[in-house]
Design a protein around this motif. Sequence first.
Motif, short mmCIF file in Angstrom:
data_model
loop_
_atom_site.label_atom_id
_atom_site.label_comp_id
_atom_site.label_asym_id
_atom_site.label_seq_id
_atom_site.Cartn_x
_atom_site.Cartn_y
_atom_site.Cartn_z
N ASP A 53 -6.40 32.17 31.81
CA ASP A 53 -6.55 33.59 31.30
C ASP A 53 -5.09 34.09 31.38
O ASP A 53 -4.23 33.74 32.40
N THR A 54 -4.78 35.03 30.56
CA THR A 54 -3.31 35.86 30.36
C THR A 54 -3.73 37.33 30.15
O THR A 54 -4.76 37.58 29.82
N HIS A 55 -2.53 38.09 30.58
CA HIS A 55 -2.65 39.54 30.17
C HIS A 55 -1.27 39.98 30.11
O HIS A 55 -0.19 39.31 30.49
N GLY A 56 -1.07 41.27 29.48
CA GLY A 56 0.18 41.90 29.26
C GLY A 56 0.71 41.43 27.97
O GLY A 56 -0.15 40.97 26.92
N ARG A 57 1.75 41.88 27.40
CA ARG A 57 2.24 41.69 26.09
C ARG A 57 3.49 40.91 25.84
O ARG A 57 3.80 40.44 24.87
N LEU A 58 4.40 40.71 27.06
CA LEU A 58 5.61 39.91 26.79
C LEU A 58 6.50 40.61 25.52
O LEU A 58 7.09 39.72 24.72
N ASP A 59 6.45 41.65 25.32
CA ASP A 59 7.32 42.48 24.29
C ASP A 59 7.98 43.76 24.96
O ASP A 59 8.60 44.60 24.02
N TYR A 89 12.72 39.51 27.65
CA TYR A 89 11.40 40.15 27.26
C TYR A 89 10.49 39.71 28.46
O TYR A 89 10.45 38.55 28.87
N GLU A 90 9.79 40.86 29.01
CA GLU A 90 8.91 40.45 30.35
C GLU A 90 7.66 41.03 30.05
O GLU A 90 7.25 41.55 29.11
N GLU A 91 6.74 41.35 31.28
CA GLU A 91 5.37 41.93 31.15
C GLU A 91 4.43 41.17 30.49
O GLU A 91 3.23 41.78 30.30
N GLY A 92 4.43 39.99 30.43
CA GLY A 92 3.19 38.73 30.47
C GLY A 92 2.94 38.04 31.38
O GLY A 92 3.66 37.54 32.30
N ARG A 129 -1.40 32.73 24.32
CA ARG A 129 -2.49 33.25 24.85
C ARG A 129 -3.68 32.46 24.07
O ARG A 129 -4.73 32.25 25.06
N ALA A 130 -3.58 32.35 23.03
CA ALA A 130 -5.00 31.72 22.22
C ALA A 130 -5.16 30.34 22.82
O ALA A 130 -6.15 29.88 22.94
N GLU A 131 -3.86 29.76 22.88
CA GLU A 131 -3.96 28.17 23.19
C GLU A 131 -4.36 27.90 24.56
O GLU A 131 -5.24 27.06 24.96
N LEU A 132 -3.98 28.80 25.52
CA LEU A 132 -4.41 28.89 26.96
C LEU A 132 -5.66 29.32 27.13
O LEU A 132 -6.46 28.72 27.85
N GLN A 133 -6.39 30.12 26.39
CA GLN A 133 -7.69 30.46 26.41
C GLN A 133 -8.47 29.29 26.08
O GLN A 133 -9.53 29.00 26.47
#
Length: 276
Positions: free
Chosen positions: A45-51, A193-196, A36-40
């Motif tokens: 943009d990203t959202h969600g948690r992937l956990d 693992y999903e939701e990112g 997320r930091a690298e894509l920022q």
Amino acid sequence: MCLSSREYKVMLHAKEFAGDEAARGRAVARFWERLRAELQGVDIDTHGRLDVLKDSKQRDLFFLDTEKRDLYRRSDMVFRMRRKLGSSKDWKATLKFRHGDRLLAEAQDFELRKKGDEEPKFEEDVKAMPPADTPRFWALFSRSVEAEFNPKHMPLTVGECLAPYTDVRKASLPDPETPVQTVAGLRVVEHVYEEGWIRFSNEIEAECAMILWWREEKLRTPIAAEFSFRFSLEKGGADIKVVRKAWTVMKTLLKSPLVDPKGPTKTALAYGDAEV
């Protein structure tokens, strides 16, 4: 049949996700936060948690083929069995034709004999090859259909594997009476693992997933770790800005020390062929 989606995949260094469930969850979360930091940094943009690890996405998995792996090596087909971890219910069997030629894959029109909720899928998988600054583009196109097998009546031959499907048209198919067996004796425990999400535009977001594989008898050290992101296509295509952003994500991923750019895909690992 138009392509329904494109999925971009990278293999990671599996040892980074070793340990118990809590340790694995922390490792997945760390990977996501770093990405997320690298894509920022490249304005994506990203959202969600992937956990989020759902019970339904913890699965037993294995592949069936002939002793010489004729379905895979001669017919460009994969036959995968999968179901919820520890379940005694029916196995979900996926027959998949995979090829680098989109037209060959598109020409396949097999489907279920008994119509159900499962519709055939026509998808594209993309993998980037090094170097990171000017990566090569490598793609496979696949048509796949899911069927169900009662655990008391598992397929023992090529013909029994293909019985639920119509119009499997491939000149190099093995004789229907040829016995099948578990490929490489490999039985896998799979966690997803999903939701990112990665946002490419106001309309298009890519769903992200982390897939970890273990040998059934060795549940501490994974044998494969894959990160992917997928977005739907409209009539087989996508806006050029979306595609450019997706490629930027791939180039960003290849620069991560956690990514193994030369690592074999999950299927290649199972079949012992690092070129596929």
